[in-house]
Design a protein around this motif. Structure first.
Motif, PDB file in Angstrom:
ATOM      1  N   LEU A  77      28.121   2.230   0.122  1.00 35.73           N
ATOM      2  CA  LEU A  77      28.494   0.827  -0.076  1.00 35.73           C
ATOM      3  C   LEU A  77      28.160  -0.014   1.152  1.00 35.73           C
ATOM      4  O   LEU A  77      27.676  -1.152   1.031  1.00 35.73           O
ATOM      5  CB  LEU A  77      29.985   0.720  -0.400  1.00 35.73           C
ATOM      6  CG  LEU A  77      30.409   1.240  -1.778  1.00 35.73           C
ATOM      7  CD1 LEU A  77      31.931   1.257  -1.900  1.00 35.73           C
ATOM      8  CD2 LEU A  77      29.801   0.378  -2.887  1.00 35.73           C
ATOM      9  N   LEU A  78      28.409   0.523   2.318  1.00 40.02           N
ATOM     10  CA  LEU A  78      28.098  -0.212   3.537  1.00 40.02           C
ATOM     11  C   LEU A  78      26.602  -0.409   3.706  1.00 40.02           C
ATOM     12  O   LEU A  78      26.144  -1.418   4.258  1.00 40.02           O
ATOM     13  CB  LEU A  78      28.662   0.535   4.750  1.00 40.02           C
ATOM     14  CG  LEU A  78      30.173   0.455   4.953  1.00 40.02           C
ATOM     15  CD1 LEU A  78      30.637   1.457   6.001  1.00 40.02           C
ATOM     16  CD2 LEU A  78      30.587  -0.964   5.364  1.00 40.02           C
ATOM     17  N   THR A  79      25.823   0.548   3.208  1.00 45.88           N
ATOM     18  CA  THR A  79      24.377   0.486   3.356  1.00 45.88           C
ATOM     19  C   THR A  79      23.734  -0.473   2.357  1.00 45.88           C
ATOM     20  O   THR A  79      22.836  -1.248   2.712  1.00 45.88           O
ATOM     21  CB  THR A  79      23.765   1.890   3.186  1.00 45.88           C
ATOM     22  OG1 THR A  79      24.338   2.769   4.151  1.00 45.88           O
ATOM     23  CG2 THR A  79      22.245   1.851   3.375  1.00 45.88           C
ATOM     24  N   PHE A  80      24.222  -0.440   1.122  1.00 46.36           N
ATOM     25  CA  PHE A  80      23.521  -1.168   0.059  1.00 46.36           C
ATOM     26  C   PHE A  80      24.248  -2.423  -0.445  1.00 46.36           C
ATOM     27  O   PHE A  80      23.683  -3.189  -1.222  1.00 46.36           O
ATOM     28  CB  PHE A  80      23.258  -0.224  -1.128  1.00 46.36           C
ATOM     29  CG  PHE A  80      22.352   0.933  -0.762  1.00 46.36           C
ATOM     30  CD1 PHE A  80      21.001   0.725  -0.526  1.00 46.36           C
ATOM     31  CD2 PHE A  80      22.862   2.222  -0.644  1.00 46.36           C
ATOM     32  CE1 PHE A  80      20.163   1.791  -0.193  1.00 46.36           C
ATOM     33  CE2 PHE A  80      22.035   3.283  -0.308  1.00 46.36           C
ATOM     34  CZ  PHE A  80      20.677   3.070  -0.080  1.00 46.36           C
ATOM     35  N   ARG A  81      25.490  -2.630  -0.031  1.00 48.29           N
ATOM     36  CA  ARG A  81      26.214  -3.836  -0.474  1.00 48.29           C
ATOM     37  C   ARG A  81      26.769  -4.552   0.745  1.00 48.29           C
ATOM     38  O   ARG A  81      27.775  -4.145   1.335  1.00 48.29           O
ATOM     39  CB  ARG A  81      27.351  -3.460  -1.434  1.00 48.29           C
ATOM     40  CG  ARG A  81      26.849  -2.877  -2.760  1.00 48.29           C
ATOM     41  CD  ARG A  81      27.937  -2.879  -3.808  1.00 48.29           C
ATOM     42  NE  ARG A  81      28.390  -4.242  -4.115  1.00 48.29           N
ATOM     43  CZ  ARG A  81      29.288  -4.501  -5.067  1.00 48.29           C
ATOM     44  NH1 ARG A  81      29.825  -3.523  -5.773  1.00 48.29           N
ATOM     45  NH2 ARG A  81      29.661  -5.743  -5.293  1.00 48.29           N
ATOM     46  N   ARG A  82      26.098  -5.619   1.102  1.00 47.06           N
ATOM     47  CA  ARG A  82      26.489  -6.362   2.295  1.00 47.06           C
ATOM     48  C   ARG A  82      27.906  -6.927   2.175  1.00 47.06           C
ATOM     49  O   ARG A  82      28.652  -6.988   3.156  1.00 47.06           O
ATOM     50  CB  ARG A  82      25.505  -7.503   2.548  1.00 47.06           C
ATOM     51  CG  ARG A  82      24.112  -7.043   2.967  1.00 47.06           C
ATOM     52  CD  ARG A  82      23.196  -8.238   3.210  1.00 47.06           C
ATOM     53  NE  ARG A  82      21.881  -7.803   3.632  1.00 47.06           N
ATOM     54  CZ  ARG A  82      21.547  -7.552   4.899  1.00 47.06           C
ATOM     55  NH1 ARG A  82      22.458  -7.690   5.841  1.00 47.06           N
ATOM     56  NH2 ARG A  82      20.329  -7.158   5.208  1.00 47.06           N
ATOM     57  N   THR A  83      28.276  -7.333   0.971  1.00 43.99           N
ATOM     58  CA  THR A  83      29.600  -7.937   0.792  1.00 43.99           C
ATOM     59  C   THR A  83      30.736  -6.953   1.068  1.00 43.99           C
ATOM     60  O   THR A  83      31.845  -7.359   1.425  1.00 43.99           O
ATOM     61  CB  THR A  83      29.749  -8.469  -0.641  1.00 43.99           C
ATOM     62  OG1 THR A  83      29.496  -7.398  -1.570  1.00 43.99           O
ATOM     63  CG2 THR A  83      28.760  -9.602  -0.896  1.00 43.99           C
ATOM     64  N   PHE A  84      30.439  -5.659   0.916  1.00 45.51           N
ATOM     65  CA  PHE A  84      31.485  -4.655   1.140  1.00 45.51           C
ATOM     66  C   PHE A  84      31.905  -4.615   2.606  1.00 45.51           C
ATOM     67  O   PHE A  84      33.037  -4.254   2.923  1.00 45.51           O
ATOM     68  CB  PHE A  84      30.987  -3.277   0.700  1.00 45.51           C
ATOM     69  CG  PHE A  84      32.020  -2.193   0.839  1.00 45.51           C
ATOM     70  CD1 PHE A  84      33.084  -2.107  -0.033  1.00 45.51           C
ATOM     71  CD2 PHE A  84      31.940  -1.262   1.869  1.00 45.51           C
ATOM     72  CE1 PHE A  84      34.050  -1.120   0.098  1.00 45.51           C
ATOM     73  CE2 PHE A  84      32.895  -0.269   2.013  1.00 45.51           C
ATOM     74  CZ  PHE A  84      33.956  -0.197   1.120  1.00 45.51           C
TER      75      PHE A  84
END
Length: 613
Positions: A131-138
């Motif tokens: 999630l940290l790698t592929f979703r900036r909003t996370f």
């Protein structure tokens, strides 16, 4: 669901707490093998909150990163505890960091214990990483999400800290490390091991005497021992068999004899069926240490690493004192388990390692047992041809865990029910080890060494830990042995004395352990140990024994003539396992205290020895 409640339930504090609870209970079920209990919640959760609350109190930026760091650290502690327990049956502590240098050598053993479901302990970390790698909003979740009220965090932190300290304080006197970890909580136990290391003041050397040792054992000296000098002038060869347990002797599977050569030696020579391992973290190297010193292993770590810098009184030095060469043979690199220093401490004339045997026909960590025996006997024959007598230690290795024997070495085909089981792999590996022993005996006879040699053969430690076996594997063991596989079988190793001085076959039923080998060999060779402090007994001349155990059994455990005893949180709530020689009666509290006294004397004596050059 109301927005405020949804925000609260999805806050980092709550989410990470839930994941940590899963890990707490996973380790509980694997290590303590107990049904559901509220105890892990009471001992584990406060420690987690004591780490999480300061993040809520003080972190304004990078809050998620801090939660992840704590999560990774705690998860790794639980994972290490699970993996270590599955191999050693003990709770890992920071002392195991001393073994990091050995991991590359035993990686096969480590990976063989890695059940796939253990990796679920890292599921959340992998998920968060993705999630940290592929979703900036996370990345802003911890900032946007609901935070714990500062007043609540300020209250939770001291309360959680106090509960954690209370768990450690109220269980600090428990001598059994597993019970201690169970009632403290694993994270608390790890902290306790660091900051409250249990240590007793060393005894004065004047208090550590042969008389004090005999009194603690409840024995009396024998002024006229049997077999005194029975092997005088002969070569003494000690063969230490890797992971070789006593139940193998006489065992057949569907009509196939597992150890025909050891069975033959057992029937034709001196056989001791009730010998028990006493090793610690050093396993094989610990067995070498006790064989040659008759001292107990250290309370933490491996003897070769903890005591390798000491000028150890030893059997090699005694043999050199009467004109013998003192030699040791091992196909692995001598730096493994700090053996180079250990061999200096023990006073061997020379060691032979991988540089002597090479890489030909590799099995496990070095050249096969066949290569070991062939080159070793050739070298011993050369020495005998030069008129030299020798005391030699030979360390076999092809039967090492996880018992992945190459197909070219397999000498037996087991029934299908043993396929893909540790038990089947173990039997196959030890059957090959027995085959190689047959080659060894034949070559000793061919070179004329057999008649001039006393051969002392024993197992270094167990190969099948009860805590590593699946339910199917336990069923296989029960089918083979006709009983449940438990501590009396797991810790039981064989001892055979063959060759010169053995006048007729005999079975010696007395209890013994690794520390008893040195005085037994010294008696046969005619070496007086009157001025040499030692903690073992000559097994040819004793009917009773007291073996204090540590590491593979919790501190305070002991083996006597009838029983294996394991303490609970103290002496009174301990459990017993009946030996074939007895009824499993509870030892007296006095005997329990005397066993601890023996360990304290040994620790005190060795720690006050000078360092070797």
């Amino acid at each position: 669901m109301k927005p405020t409640l949804r925000a609260a339930l999805t806050s980092p504090f709550v989410v990470f707490t839930v994941f940590m609870l899963g890990k707490i209970y996973l380790s509980w079920f694997v290590i303590f093998e107990s049904a559901f209990s509220w105890l892990p919640l009471l001992t584990g959760l406060p420690t987690v909150w004591a780490a999480f609350a300061p993040i809520e109190l003080f972190a304004r930026k990078r809050k998620l990163m801090l939660y992840m760091i704590v999560n990774v650290v705690f998860t790794s502690v639980y994972f290490a505890a699970i993996m270590y327990y599955k191999y050693f049956g003990v709770i890992v502590t920071y002392h195991a960091l001393q073994q990091v240098g050995q991991v590359t050598e035993v990686k096969g053993s480590v990976f063989s214990l890695l059940h796939p479901y253990f990796l679920f302990i890292y599921t959340d970390i992998v998920l968060f990483g993705l999630l940290l790698t592929f979703r900036r909003t996370f990345r802003s979740w911890a900032v946007r999400g609901m935070t714990l009220n500062r007043a609540a965090a300020g209250l939770i932190f001291p309360l959680a800290l106090m509960v954690s300290i209370f768990c450690m304080w109220t269980n600090r006197d428990s001598i059994n490390e597993i019970k201690q970890a169970q009632h403290m909580g694993i994270l608390n136990y790890e902290l306790y091991a660091i900051f409250a290391k249990r240590s007793e003041p060393l005894l004065d050397e004047s208090e550590i005497t042969a008389e004090a040792i005999m009194k603690a054992k409840g024995l009396a000296a024998n002024p006229s021992p049997n077999y005194w000098r029975a092997a005088e002038g002969k070569n003494i060869v000690v063969l230490q068999l890797e992971a070789f347990q006593n139940f193998l002797l006489g065992l057949s599977v569907d009509g196939q004899e597992i150890t025909p050569n050891m069975n033959s030696l057992m029937k034709q020579n001196f056989y001791f069926p009730h010998i028990f391992q006493m090793v610690s973290q050093g396993n094989t190297s610990d067995a070498e240490y006790m064989l040659n010193t008759s001292f107990y292993v250290p309370p933490y770590g491996a003897a070769a690493q903890d005591y390798g810098d000491r000028a150890l009184p030893s059997l090699p030095k005694e043999f050199r004192g009467i004109g013998y060469e003192a030699l040791t043979f091992h196909t692995n690199d001598v730096v493994f388990w700090n053996r180079e220093e250990l061999y200096k401490a023990l006073g061997f004339t020379r060691y032979y390692d991988k540089s002597f045997y090479g890489d030909a026909d590799t099995v496990a960590f070095g050249a096969s047992d066949e290569v070991l025996y062939d080159k070793t006997v050739t070298e011993m024959a050369r020495l005998q041809g030069e008129g030299k007598r020798f005391y030699a230690n030979i360390i076999s290795m092809s039967g090492h865990h996880p018992f992945n024997l190459p197909d070219r070495k397999k000498k037996i085909e087991l029934p299908d029910r043993f396929d893909d089981t540790l038990v089947g792999d173990y039997l196959t590996a030890q059957q090959y080890a027995d085959y190689a022993i047959g080659q060894f005996i034949d070559k000793l006879k061919e070179t004329g060494l057999w008649d001039q040699t006393v051969l002392f053969i024993y197992g270094d430690h167990m190969g099948l830990p009860i805590y590593s076996l699946s339910s199917k594997e336990h069923a296989l063991m029960k089918d083979m042995l006709g009983r449940d596989y438990s501590y009396p079988d797991m810790l039981n190793i064989p001892l055979i004395i063959a060759g010169g001085g053995v006048t007729s076959p005999q079975v010696f039923p007395q209890i013994g352990g690794h520390v008893d080998f040195m005085p037994t060999i010294a008696n046969l060779a005619g070496i007086s140990l009157a001025d040499h402090l030692h903690f073992g007994q000559d097994l040819l001349n004793t009917q009773h024994n007291l073996l204090p155990e540590r590491y593979y059994l919790p501190s305070g455990s002991l083996i006597n003539d009838t029983t294996i005893y394991v303490p609970g949180r103290g002496y009174a709530d301990g459990v017993t396992y009946a030996l074939p020689t007895g009824d499993g009666a509870m030892p007296s509290e006095d005997e329990y205290k005397r066993a601890l006294e023996l360990l304290h004397m040994s620790d005190s004596y060795v720690n006050q020895l000078p360092k070797h050059d």
